[in-house]
Design a protein around this motif. Structure first.
Motif, short mmCIF file in Angstrom:
data_model
loop_
_atom_site.label_atom_id
_atom_site.label_comp_id
_atom_site.label_asym_id
_atom_site.label_seq_id
_atom_site.Cartn_x
_atom_site.Cartn_y
_atom_site.Cartn_z
N GLY A 149 116.15 -10.15 -7.56
CA GLY A 149 116.60 -10.61 -6.26
C GLY A 149 117.99 -10.08 -5.92
O GLY A 149 118.27 -9.73 -4.77
N THR A 150 118.85 -10.02 -6.92
CA THR A 150 120.20 -9.47 -6.71
C THR A 150 120.11 -8.00 -6.35
O THR A 150 120.83 -7.52 -5.47
N VAL A 151 119.21 -7.29 -7.01
CA VAL A 151 119.02 -5.87 -6.69
C VAL A 151 118.54 -5.73 -5.25
O VAL A 151 119.06 -4.90 -4.50
N LYS A 152 117.58 -6.54 -4.86
CA LYS A 152 117.04 -6.45 -3.49
C LYS A 152 118.13 -6.72 -2.46
O LYS A 152 118.28 -5.96 -1.50
N SER A 153 118.89 -7.79 -2.64
CA SER A 153 119.91 -8.13 -1.65
C SER A 153 121.07 -7.13 -1.66
O SER A 153 121.57 -6.73 -0.60
N THR A 154 121.47 -6.69 -2.84
CA THR A 154 122.57 -5.72 -2.94
C THR A 154 122.15 -4.39 -2.33
O THR A 154 122.94 -3.76 -1.61
N THR A 155 120.93 -3.97 -2.59
CA THR A 155 120.42 -2.72 -2.02
C THR A 155 120.35 -2.82 -0.50
O THR A 155 120.77 -1.91 0.21
N SER A 156 119.84 -3.93 -0.01
CA SER A 156 119.73 -4.12 1.43
C SER A 156 121.10 -4.08 2.10
O SER A 156 121.30 -3.39 3.10
N ARG A 157 122.05 -4.80 1.53
CA ARG A 157 123.41 -4.78 2.09
C ARG A 157 124.04 -3.40 1.97
O ARG A 157 124.77 -2.96 2.87
N GLY A 158 123.79 -2.72 0.87
CA GLY A 158 124.33 -1.38 0.68
C GLY A 158 123.79 -0.38 1.68
O GLY A 158 124.54 0.44 2.22
N VAL A 159 122.50 -0.45 1.95
CA VAL A 159 121.90 0.45 2.94
C VAL A 159 122.49 0.18 4.32
O VAL A 159 122.82 1.12 5.06
N ALA A 160 122.64 -1.09 4.66
CA ALA A 160 123.22 -1.44 5.97
C ALA A 160 124.66 -0.94 6.07
O ALA A 160 125.05 -0.36 7.09
N ALA A 161 125.44 -1.15 5.02
CA ALA A 161 126.84 -0.70 5.02
C ALA A 161 126.92 0.82 5.08
O ALA A 161 127.76 1.38 5.79
N LEU A 162 126.05 1.48 4.35
CA LEU A 162 126.02 2.95 4.36
C LEU A 162 125.69 3.45 5.76
O LEU A 162 126.32 4.40 6.25
N GLY A 163 124.75 2.82 6.43
CA GLY A 163 124.40 3.19 7.80
C GLY A 163 125.58 3.04 8.74
O GLY A 163 125.85 3.93 9.57
N ARG A 164 126.32 1.93 8.60
CA ARG A 164 127.50 1.73 9.44
C ARG A 164 128.56 2.80 9.18
O ARG A 164 129.16 3.34 10.12
N LEU A 165 128.78 3.11 7.92
CA LEU A 165 129.78 4.15 7.58
C LEU A 165 129.38 5.51 8.12
O LEU A 165 130.22 6.27 8.61
N LEU A 166 128.09 5.83 8.05
CA LEU A 166 127.63 7.12 8.56
C LEU A 166 127.73 7.18 10.08
O LEU A 166 128.05 8.24 10.65
N GLU A 167 127.49 6.06 10.74
CA GLU A 167 127.65 6.02 12.20
C GLU A 167 129.11 6.24 12.59
O GLU A 167 129.39 6.92 13.58
N GLU A 168 130.05 5.69 11.82
CA GLU A 168 131.47 5.87 12.08
C GLU A 168 131.87 7.33 12.00
O GLU A 168 132.77 7.77 12.68
N GLN A 169 131.19 8.07 11.12
CA GLN A 169 131.52 9.49 10.92
C GLN A 169 131.01 10.37 12.06
O GLN A 169 131.41 11.52 12.17
N GLN A 170 130.11 9.85 12.89
CA GLN A 170 129.53 10.66 13.98
C GLN A 170 130.53 10.93 15.06
O GLN A 170 131.33 10.30 15.47
#
Length: 170
Positions: A149-170
């Protein structure tokens, strides 16, 4: 005590050697993504396998030897980063070996790697294990020594954060 005195009764050489042959490269990739330089990554993997070799005879379940090795590589990488005292937001990219490889890596990949380094260490570890090494949730949980469960939630939050960071770079 030196390694020679610790290894008076070596493990089954063929089984241990097979494990090394099959997984050393993948574990080196894991360490490289975590620490950012090839020599250190190779050292971390060698230390992990040395530790496994020393404990081989006392392992209750040798089917879990790969999980032990992955965890040891992850812990060794964490130790390296602590010794370097790198800030979490440091942009620590894997090395580039030539101008040609720089071009081949591509801008998108470099952006993803740079953004990945800006995540929390736990999110970065979860994403590297799940998506770069393509481990299952169960394997990732065992490696990180957390629940599925920790892996699932951490991965989900990580993907969301990564998406936000990549959007900032655009």
């Amino acid at each position: 005590m030196n390694a020679d005195t610790v290894l008076l009764h070596p493990p089954d050489e063929s089984t241990f050697s097979e494990l090394y042959r099959e997984h050393a490269l993948g574990l080196t990739r894991l360490a490289l993504l975590m620490v950012g330089d090839r020599q250190t990554a190779e050292d971390v993997v060698q230390e992990a396998f040395l530790g496994l070799y020393r404990r081989w005879r006392s392992l209750r379940d040798r089917d879990k030897a790969l999980v032990y090795a992955r965890s040891a590589v992850l812990n060794g990488s964490r130790s390296v980063l602590r010794r370097r005292r790198l800030p979490l937001l440091g942009a620590h990219l894997p090395p580039v070996w030539s101008a040609e490889s720089e071009v081949m890596v591509g801008e998108d990949r470099r952006q993803v790697l740079a953004a990945l380094q800006r995540l929390s260490s736990r999110q970065r570890e979860a994403l590297i294990l799940r998506y770069f090494l393509e481990l299952s949730e169960e394997e990732t949980a065992a490696t990180m020594r957390v629940s599925r469960g920790t892996v699932k939630s951490t991965t989900s939050r990580g993907v969301a954060a990564l998406g936000r960071l990549l959007e900032e770079q655009q």
